[in-house]
Design a protein around this motif. Structure first.
Motif, PDB file in Angstrom:
ATOM      1  N   LYS A  25       0.828  -1.209   0.000  1.00 11.07           N
ATOM      2  CA  LYS A  25       0.000   0.000   0.000  1.00 11.07           C
ATOM      3  C   LYS A  25       0.864   1.262   0.000  1.00 11.07           C
ATOM      4  O   LYS A  25       0.563   2.228  -0.688  1.00 11.07           O
ATOM      5  CB  LYS A  25      -0.930  -0.009   1.216  1.00 11.07           C
ATOM      6  N   SER A  26       1.961   1.219   0.734  1.00 11.25           N
ATOM      7  CA  SER A  26       2.826   2.400   0.816  1.00 11.25           C
ATOM      8  C   SER A  26       3.458   2.738  -0.535  1.00 11.25           C
ATOM      9  O   SER A  26       3.818   3.881  -0.788  1.00 11.25           O
ATOM     10  CB  SER A  26       3.919   2.187   1.860  1.00 11.25           C
ATOM     11  N   LEU A  27       3.577   1.753  -1.430  1.00 12.59           N
ATOM     12  CA  LEU A  27       4.144   2.018  -2.746  1.00 12.59           C
ATOM     13  C   LEU A  27       3.133   2.666  -3.684  1.00 12.59           C
ATOM     14  O   LEU A  27       3.495   3.246  -4.699  1.00 12.59           O
ATOM     15  CB  LEU A  27       4.661   0.725  -3.372  1.00 12.59           C
ATOM     16  N   LYS A  28       1.852   2.563  -3.356  1.00 11.41           N
ATOM     17  CA  LYS A  28       0.804   3.144  -4.179  1.00 11.41           C
ATOM     18  C   LYS A  28       0.511   4.593  -3.805  1.00 11.41           C
ATOM     19  O   LYS A  28      -0.171   5.299  -4.538  1.00 11.41           O
ATOM     20  CB  LYS A  28      -0.490   2.341  -4.047  1.00 11.41           C
ATOM     21  N   GLU A  29       1.003   5.020  -2.670  1.00 15.24           N
ATOM     22  CA  GLU A  29       0.710   6.362  -2.185  1.00 15.24           C
ATOM     23  C   GLU A  29       1.706   7.373  -2.731  1.00 15.24           C
ATOM     24  O   GLU A  29       2.847   7.044  -3.027  1.00 15.24           O
ATOM     25  CB  GLU A  29       0.766   6.379  -0.659  1.00 15.24           C
ATOM     26  N   PHE A  30       1.259   8.582  -2.900  1.00 19.59           N
ATOM     27  CA  PHE A  30       2.135   9.665  -3.307  1.00 19.59           C
ATOM     28  C   PHE A  30       1.669  10.950  -2.653  1.00 19.59           C
ATOM     29  O   PHE A  30       0.572  11.034  -2.123  1.00 19.59           O
ATOM     30  CB  PHE A  30       2.210   9.800  -4.825  1.00 19.59           C
ATOM     31  N   ILE A  31       2.510  11.932  -2.683  1.00 23.83           N
ATOM     32  CA  ILE A  31       2.207  13.227  -2.076  1.00 23.83           C
ATOM     33  C   ILE A  31       1.921  14.213  -3.194  1.00 23.83           C
ATOM     34  O   ILE A  31       2.652  14.265  -4.190  1.00 23.83           O
ATOM     35  CB  ILE A  31       3.400  13.719  -1.235  1.00 23.83           C
ATOM     36  N   THR A  32       0.871  14.988  -3.049  1.00 28.58           N
ATOM     37  CA  THR A  32       0.552  16.022  -4.028  1.00 28.58           C
ATOM     38  C   THR A  32       0.839  17.386  -3.413  1.00 28.58           C
ATOM     39  O   THR A  32       0.373  17.702  -2.328  1.00 28.58           O
ATOM     40  CB  THR A  32      -0.931  15.953  -4.450  1.00 28.58           C
ATOM     41  N   VAL A  33       1.632  18.158  -4.117  1.00 24.63           N
ATOM     42  CA  VAL A  33       1.990  19.501  -3.684  1.00 24.63           C
ATOM     43  C   VAL A  33       1.242  20.489  -4.581  1.00 24.63           C
ATOM     44  O   VAL A  33       1.186  20.311  -5.798  1.00 24.63           O
ATOM     45  CB  VAL A  33       3.511  19.732  -3.809  1.00 24.63           C
ATOM     46  N   VAL A  34       0.670  21.503  -3.980  1.00 22.00           N
ATOM     47  CA  VAL A  34      -0.070  22.515  -4.728  1.00 22.00           C
ATOM     48  C   VAL A  34       0.777  23.786  -4.775  1.00 22.00           C
ATOM     49  O   VAL A  34       1.150  24.335  -3.745  1.00 22.00           O
ATOM     50  CB  VAL A  34      -1.433  22.816  -4.058  1.00 22.00           C
ATOM     51  N   LEU A  35       1.079  24.229  -6.003  1.00 21.58           N
ATOM     52  CA  LEU A  35       1.856  25.449  -6.193  1.00 21.58           C
ATOM     53  C   LEU A  35       0.998  26.473  -6.933  1.00 21.58           C
ATOM     54  O   LEU A  35       0.264  26.109  -7.856  1.00 21.58           O
ATOM     55  CB  LEU A  35       3.102  25.157  -7.034  1.00 21.58           C
ATOM     56  N   HIS A  36       1.081  27.710  -6.543  1.00 23.09           N
ATOM     57  CA  HIS A  36       0.313  28.722  -7.270  1.00 23.09           C
ATOM     58  C   HIS A  36       1.115  29.181  -8.493  1.00 23.09           C
ATOM     59  O   HIS A  36       2.336  29.264  -8.457  1.00 23.09           O
ATOM     60  CB  HIS A  36      -0.061  29.906  -6.375  1.00 23.09           C
ATOM     61  N   LYS A  37       0.398  29.406  -9.583  1.00 17.71           N
ATOM     62  CA  LYS A  37       1.030  29.885 -10.809  1.00 17.71           C
ATOM     63  C   LYS A  37       1.291  31.385 -10.664  1.00 17.71           C
ATOM     64  O   LYS A  37       0.479  32.112 -10.110  1.00 17.71           O
ATOM     65  CB  LYS A  37       0.125  29.629 -12.011  1.00 17.71           C
ATOM     66  N   GLU A  38       2.430  31.809 -11.160  1.00 17.39           N
ATOM     67  CA  GLU A  38       2.792  33.221 -11.051  1.00 17.39           C
ATOM     68  C   GLU A  38       1.929  34.090 -11.956  1.00 17.39           C
ATOM     69  O   GLU A  38       1.450  33.644 -12.993  1.00 17.39           O
ATOM     70  CB  GLU A  38       4.259  33.405 -11.430  1.00 17.39           C
ATOM     71  N   ARG A  39       1.742  35.299 -11.540  1.00 16.90           N
ATOM     72  CA  ARG A  39       1.065  36.346 -12.304  1.00 16.90           C
ATOM     73  C   ARG A  39      -0.393  36.035 -12.630  1.00 16.90           C
ATOM     74  O   ARG A  39      -0.892  36.404 -13.681  1.00 16.90           O
ATOM     75  CB  ARG A  39       1.837  36.647 -13.588  1.00 16.90           C
ATOM     76  N   LYS A  40      -1.067  35.341 -11.759  1.00 21.83           N
ATOM     77  CA  LYS A  40      -2.505  35.115 -11.937  1.00 21.83           C
ATOM     78  C   LYS A  40      -3.248  36.208 -11.182  1.00 21.83           C
ATOM     79  O   LYS A  40      -2.876  36.590 -10.073  1.00 21.83           O
ATOM     80  CB  LYS A  40      -2.919  33.734 -11.417  1.00 21.83           C
ATOM     81  N   LYS A  41      -4.318  36.689 -11.784  1.00 21.43           N
ATOM     82  CA  LYS A  41      -5.067  37.788 -11.173  1.00 21.43           C
ATOM     83  C   LYS A  41      -5.954  37.319 -10.037  1.00 21.43           C
ATOM     84  O   LYS A  41      -6.159  38.024  -9.057  1.00 21.43           O
ATOM     85  CB  LYS A  41      -5.918  38.493 -12.230  1.00 21.43           C
ATOM     86  N   ASP A  42      -6.501  36.121 -10.160  1.00 23.14           N
ATOM     87  CA  ASP A  42      -7.481  35.648  -9.176  1.00 23.14           C
ATOM     88  C   ASP A  42      -7.093  34.251  -8.674  1.00 23.14           C
ATOM     89  O   ASP A  42      -7.263  33.264  -9.377  1.00 23.14           O
ATOM     90  CB  ASP A  42      -8.874  35.603  -9.821  1.00 23.14           C
ATOM     91  N   TYR A  43      -6.564  34.204  -7.462  1.00 22.06           N
ATOM     92  CA  TYR A  43      -6.140  32.917  -6.894  1.00 22.06           C
ATOM     93  C   TYR A  43      -7.289  32.134  -6.260  1.00 22.06           C
ATOM     94  O   TYR A  43      -7.084  31.097  -5.662  1.00 22.06           O
ATOM     95  CB  TYR A  43      -5.003  33.122  -5.887  1.00 22.06           C
ATOM     96  N   SER A  44      -8.514  32.605  -6.429  1.00 24.59           N
ATOM     97  CA  SER A  44      -9.664  31.837  -5.961  1.00 24.59           C
ATOM     98  C   SER A  44     -10.103  30.830  -7.029  1.00 24.59           C
ATOM     99  O   SER A  44     -10.926  29.969  -6.759  1.00 24.59           O
ATOM    100  CB  SER A  44     -10.830  32.767  -5.607  1.00 24.59           C
ATOM    101  N   LEU A  45      -9.522  30.914  -8.220  1.00 26.83           N
ATOM    102  CA  LEU A  45      -9.850  29.995  -9.302  1.00 26.83           C
ATOM    103  C   LEU A  45      -8.917  28.783  -9.291  1.00 26.83           C
ATOM    104  O   LEU A  45      -7.697  28.938  -9.100  1.00 26.83           O
ATOM    105  CB  LEU A  45      -9.736  30.706 -10.661  1.00 26.83           C
ATOM    106  N   PRO A  46      -9.444  27.592  -9.503  1.00 25.96           N
ATOM    107  CA  PRO A  46      -8.602  26.384  -9.499  1.00 25.96           C
ATOM    108  C   PRO A  46      -7.503  26.418 -10.555  1.00 25.96           C
ATOM    109  O   PRO A  46      -6.427  25.853 -10.356  1.00 25.96           O
ATOM    110  CB  PRO A  46      -9.582  25.249  -9.795  1.00 25.96           C
ATOM    111  N   GLY A  47      -7.740  27.065 -11.680  1.00 26.51           N
ATOM    112  CA  GLY A  47      -6.742  27.141 -12.743  1.00 26.51           C
ATOM    113  C   GLY A  47      -5.521  27.966 -12.378  1.00 26.51           C
ATOM    114  O   GLY A  47      -4.548  28.009 -13.124  1.00 26.51           O
ATOM    115  N   SER A  48      -5.555  28.611 -11.240  1.00 31.40           N
ATOM    116  CA  SER A  48      -4.433  29.432 -10.790  1.00 31.40           C
ATOM    117  C   SER A  48      -3.385  28.612 -10.046  1.00 31.40           C
ATOM    118  O   SER A  48      -2.407  29.166  -9.558  1.00 31.40           O
ATOM    119  CB  SER A  48      -4.932  30.552  -9.874  1.00 31.40           C
ATOM    120  N   TYR A  49      -3.606  27.303  -9.973  1.00 36.66           N
ATOM    121  CA  TYR A  49      -2.707  26.432  -9.217  1.00 36.66           C
ATOM    122  C   TYR A  49      -2.213  25.275 -10.079  1.00 36.66           C
ATOM    123  O   TYR A  49      -2.882  24.841 -11.006  1.00 36.66           O
ATOM    124  CB  TYR A  49      -3.413  25.894  -7.970  1.00 36.66           C
TER     125      TYR A  49
END
Length: 81
Positions: A25-49
């Motif tokens: 099971k431990s080999l199937k797991e991974f970590i997801t990191v969320v980074l914000h994209k630079e120069r986006k006007k609205d960080y409330s939108l999912p596409g900004s990440y």
């Protein structure tokens, strides 16, 4: 250098996984990191990440091991022409 030390044990673990048709099971797991994209006007939108998935290092090594075996077999039996 480390690869030479663990190669035999790693091959044994990989072989057992394939023979028993089980993956830890431990080999199937991974970590997801969320980074914000630079120069986006609205960080409330999912596409900004941007999502980055970090795989377990052992899984990467096992995948490479399997790919090498499959590549050698494909060359031996001339499956890629």
């Amino acid at each position: 250098m480390v690869a030479l030390v663990i190669a035999k044990d790693l091959a044994e673990v990989a072989s057992n996984c394939f023979i028993n048709k089980t993956i830890l099971k431990s080999l199937k797991e991974f970590i997801t990191v969320v980074l914000h994209k630079e120069r986006k006007k609205d960080y409330s939108l999912p596409g900004s990440y941007r999502l980055i998935a970090l795989k377990n290092t052992l899984v990467k090594v096992l995948e490479k091991y399997v790919v090498n075996i499959m590549s050698k077999a494909a060359e031996k039996y001339r499956l890629f022409l």
